[in-house]
Design a protein around this motif. Sequence first.
Motif, PDB file in Angstrom:
ATOM      1  N   SER A  64      36.930  35.551 -71.130  1.00  0.00           N
ATOM      2  CA  SER A  64      36.374  34.193 -71.109  1.00  0.00           C
ATOM      3  C   SER A  64      37.452  33.114 -71.134  1.00  0.00           C
ATOM      4  O   SER A  64      37.229  32.003 -70.693  1.00  0.00           O
ATOM      5  CB  SER A  64      35.426  34.002 -72.290  1.00  0.00           C
ATOM      6  N   GLY A  65      38.645  33.438 -71.611  1.00  0.00           N
ATOM      7  CA  GLY A  65      39.719  32.452 -71.670  1.00  0.00           C
ATOM      8  C   GLY A  65      40.661  32.498 -70.495  1.00  0.00           C
ATOM      9  O   GLY A  65      41.654  31.778 -70.460  1.00  0.00           O
ATOM     10  N   ASP A  66      40.369  33.303 -69.486  1.00  0.00           N
ATOM     11  CA  ASP A  66      41.245  33.465 -68.333  1.00  0.00           C
ATOM     12  C   ASP A  66      40.715  32.631 -67.172  1.00  0.00           C
ATOM     13  O   ASP A  66      39.602  32.836 -66.700  1.00  0.00           O
ATOM     14  CB  ASP A  66      41.312  34.943 -67.948  1.00  0.00           C
ATOM     15  N   ALA A  67      41.513  31.699 -66.688  1.00  0.00           N
ATOM     16  CA  ALA A  67      41.106  30.805 -65.610  1.00  0.00           C
ATOM     17  C   ALA A  67      41.519  31.379 -64.255  1.00  0.00           C
ATOM     18  O   ALA A  67      42.591  31.952 -64.120  1.00  0.00           O
ATOM     19  CB  ALA A  67      41.739  29.429 -65.790  1.00  0.00           C
ATOM     20  N   PRO A  68      40.668  31.229 -63.241  1.00  0.00           N
ATOM     21  CA  PRO A  68      41.033  31.713 -61.919  1.00  0.00           C
ATOM     22  C   PRO A  68      42.139  30.874 -61.292  1.00  0.00           C
ATOM     23  O   PRO A  68      42.118  29.653 -61.366  1.00  0.00           O
ATOM     24  CB  PRO A  68      39.753  31.586 -61.103  1.00  0.00           C
ATOM     25  N   ILE A  69      43.100  31.544 -60.691  1.00  0.00           N
ATOM     26  CA  ILE A  69      44.143  30.869 -59.917  1.00  0.00           C
ATOM     27  C   ILE A  69      43.688  30.773 -58.468  1.00  0.00           C
ATOM     28  O   ILE A  69      43.893  29.779 -57.807  1.00  0.00           O
ATOM     29  CB  ILE A  69      45.465  31.674 -59.978  1.00  0.00           C
TER      30      ILE A  69
END
Length: 172
Positions: free
Chosen positions: A35-40
Amino acid sequence: MDVFSRTFLPAAAEAGIATQTANRHLPVFRRCVGSGDAPILVTRCRRPNRSGTADEYLLLLTHRRLVVTRQTRVLHRLRLHLNTELRELSDVTWGPDPRLHCLELAATAIDGVRERFVIRTRHPKQVWQLDELLNHAFRTRVRAARERLVATIGDPGPALARPAAFRPAAVR
């Protein structure tokens, strides 16, 4: 709302992916990405060695993971094709081709299978933006996994290095 939920749909819209398509793939990506990982990067891709199949692939690259989903064209079934941490990938290469408006990404997964994907862009400038983004994701952020020695069985180590709470006590 967590970081992934806030950033996935805008990243998909920026790549020109329809909201319905992004929402269809979202549950699969949600299971794979924290949930804390943002898409690049969120983009459509295809496999160059599978020209006969009509499957569509959607690639999601975050700071920690690479996830690729596959959707069959006839029945629209979703399948998870690749889900791996970036540090588990080896021999990652990519080749930009601005004449064809595409970039080919290749990597060897932890099971030894060589995966190849072709990412098409609308403009030649986007090819170079993808090249820079992949350079940042794979060359500057991913560090080689170093072997760490946590403890050795039977080796007490130097007594002076231990905290006072773990020093052997003399029993009388």
